[in-house]
Design a protein around this motif. Structure first.
Motif, PDB file in Angstrom:
ATOM      1  N   SER A  95      12.768 -36.069 -32.111  1.00  0.00           N
ATOM      2  CA  SER A  95      13.322 -36.567 -33.368  1.00  0.00           C
ATOM      3  C   SER A  95      12.567 -36.003 -34.561  1.00  0.00           C
ATOM      4  O   SER A  95      13.166 -35.635 -35.580  1.00  0.00           O
ATOM      5  CB  SER A  95      13.269 -38.102 -33.404  1.00  0.00           C
ATOM      6  N   SER A 152      14.266 -33.555 -37.352  1.00  0.00           N
ATOM      7  CA  SER A 152      14.233 -33.936 -38.767  1.00  0.00           C
ATOM      8  C   SER A 152      13.582 -32.840 -39.608  1.00  0.00           C
ATOM      9  O   SER A 152      14.045 -32.535 -40.710  1.00  0.00           O
ATOM     10  CB  SER A 152      13.465 -35.251 -38.937  1.00  0.00           C
ATOM     11  N   SER A 153      12.539 -32.250 -39.094  1.00  0.00           N
ATOM     12  CA  SER A 153      11.852 -31.166 -39.807  1.00  0.00           C
ATOM     13  C   SER A 153      12.769 -29.950 -39.964  1.00  0.00           C
ATOM     14  O   SER A 153      12.830 -29.333 -41.036  1.00  0.00           O
ATOM     15  CB  SER A 153      10.578 -30.763 -39.067  1.00  0.00           C
ATOM     16  N   PHE A 198      16.037 -30.026 -39.962  1.00  0.00           N
ATOM     17  CA  PHE A 198      17.105 -30.399 -40.885  1.00  0.00           C
ATOM     18  C   PHE A 198      16.647 -30.211 -42.330  1.00  0.00           C
ATOM     19  O   PHE A 198      17.438 -29.818 -43.202  1.00  0.00           O
ATOM     20  CB  PHE A 198      17.539 -31.844 -40.658  1.00  0.00           C
ATOM     21  N   ASN A 204      21.110 -35.079 -45.956  1.00  0.00           N
ATOM     22  CA  ASN A 204      20.292 -34.732 -44.789  1.00  0.00           C
ATOM     23  C   ASN A 204      18.808 -34.725 -45.119  1.00  0.00           C
ATOM     24  O   ASN A 204      17.974 -35.103 -44.282  1.00  0.00           O
ATOM     25  CB  ASN A 204      20.718 -33.360 -44.244  1.00  0.00           C
ATOM     26  N   ILE A 211      17.778 -38.529 -45.197  1.00  0.00           N
ATOM     27  CA  ILE A 211      17.758 -39.127 -43.860  1.00  0.00           C
ATOM     28  C   ILE A 211      16.622 -38.550 -43.028  1.00  0.00           C
ATOM     29  O   ILE A 211      15.935 -39.277 -42.293  1.00  0.00           O
ATOM     30  CB  ILE A 211      19.102 -38.899 -43.144  1.00  0.00           C
ATOM     31  N   SER A 212      16.403 -37.250 -43.139  1.00  0.00           N
ATOM     32  CA  SER A 212      15.346 -36.596 -42.361  1.00  0.00           C
ATOM     33  C   SER A 212      13.961 -37.042 -42.813  1.00  0.00           C
ATOM     34  O   SER A 212      13.084 -37.321 -41.985  1.00  0.00           O
ATOM     35  CB  SER A 212      15.473 -35.075 -42.473  1.00  0.00           C
ATOM     36  N   SER A 269      13.404 -40.530 -41.628  1.00  0.00           N
ATOM     37  CA  SER A 269      13.122 -40.541 -40.197  1.00  0.00           C
ATOM     38  C   SER A 269      11.683 -40.127 -39.908  1.00  0.00           C
ATOM     39  O   SER A 269      10.988 -40.765 -39.102  1.00  0.00           O
ATOM     40  CB  SER A 269      14.090 -39.593 -39.476  1.00  0.00           C
ATOM     41  N   ILE A 270      11.234 -39.077 -40.581  1.00  0.00           N
ATOM     42  CA  ILE A 270       9.855 -38.610 -40.378  1.00  0.00           C
ATOM     43  C   ILE A 270       8.851 -39.669 -40.795  1.00  0.00           C
ATOM     44  O   ILE A 270       7.880 -39.949 -40.076  1.00  0.00           O
ATOM     45  CB  ILE A 270       9.617 -37.308 -41.159  1.00  0.00           C
TER      46      ILE A 270
END
Length: 220
Positions: free
Chosen positions: A162, A166-167, A169, A205, A208-209, A212-213
């Motif tokens: 994940s 994310s990175s 993205f 994006n 969200i990324s 998430s990180i």
């Protein structure tokens, strides 16, 4: 042979058209971001559930297709707001989950990081003399990696995967902002609806990324 006066006039018309596309793109982008934030706020306040993966995919790609198909007529604007409103609705429950877990500061940090990343990428694209179209091939390769990674993430619930996705993205979205912005400036992108959608999805994006990180780094 074209006269100097005709050449200057053509260049002036081209510059006017470019400025018009750029102005319309940023105006529409601002409105869609505000609209999306409003829908996200309502979604969060009403404690609406986040749609499952099937609804997410159908809603995202269905509305994206309809927006692009109608980008040259007035319905394009309607589908633009439906598309960005849908993504706002899907974001609301996610933000609500972070706030409920006393991690609202991560949301603020992700928003700040998204804004700074977008402004930095846009400023670079607007001022650099380098041809950024060379990023196209790299983006295509990265897109394939992201698709494979997303499929793998369905079967392997790994924080490391994940984090990597994310990175990637973030890198992919930054490239999209660079290419789209320079495309407008150099006349390669002449449709402000298409440009707005590309920039909006990139910003979405990025946010969200980053969220998430930050969530993964916060061990949640």
């Amino acid at each position: 042979m074209n006269s100097p006066m005709f050449t200057r006039t053509s260049q002036q018309e081209s510059a006017i058209q470019t400025n018009k596309v750029l102005r319309n793109t940023y105006a529409l982008l601002s409105m869609t971001l505000l609209w999306s934030a409003l829908v996200a706020g309502v979604s969060m306040a009403m404690n609406l559930p986040r749609p499952n993966i099937i609804i997410m995919l159908v809603g995202f790609y269905g509305l994206l297709f309809l927006t692009e198909k109608n980008r040259n007529n007035s319905m394009g604007l309607v589908f633009t707001f439906l598309f960005t409103g849908f993504l706002g609705y899907t974001t609301g429950p996610l933000i609500g989950a972070y706030v409920s877990a006393d991690m609202g500061d991560l949301v603020v940090t992700a928003l700040g990081g998204t804004a700074l990343s977008f402004l930095a990428a846009s400023a670079y694209a607007l001022t650099t003399k380098r041809d950024l179209s060379m990023l196209g091939g790299l983006m295509l390769s990265l897109f394939v990696v992201l698709v494979v990674g997303m499929v793998a993430s369905i079967f392997f619930q790994s924080p490391v995967l994940s984090l990597a996705l994310s990175s990637l993205f973030i890198v992919f979205s930054t490239m999209a902002i660079l290419m789209t912005t320079q495309g407008i400036i150099r006349g390669g992108e002449t449709n402000y609806i298409s440009a707005t959608i590309t920039l909006y999805v990139s910003i979405y994006n990025l946010f969200i990324s980053l969220l998430s990180i930050l969530g993964i780094m916060n061990d949640d």
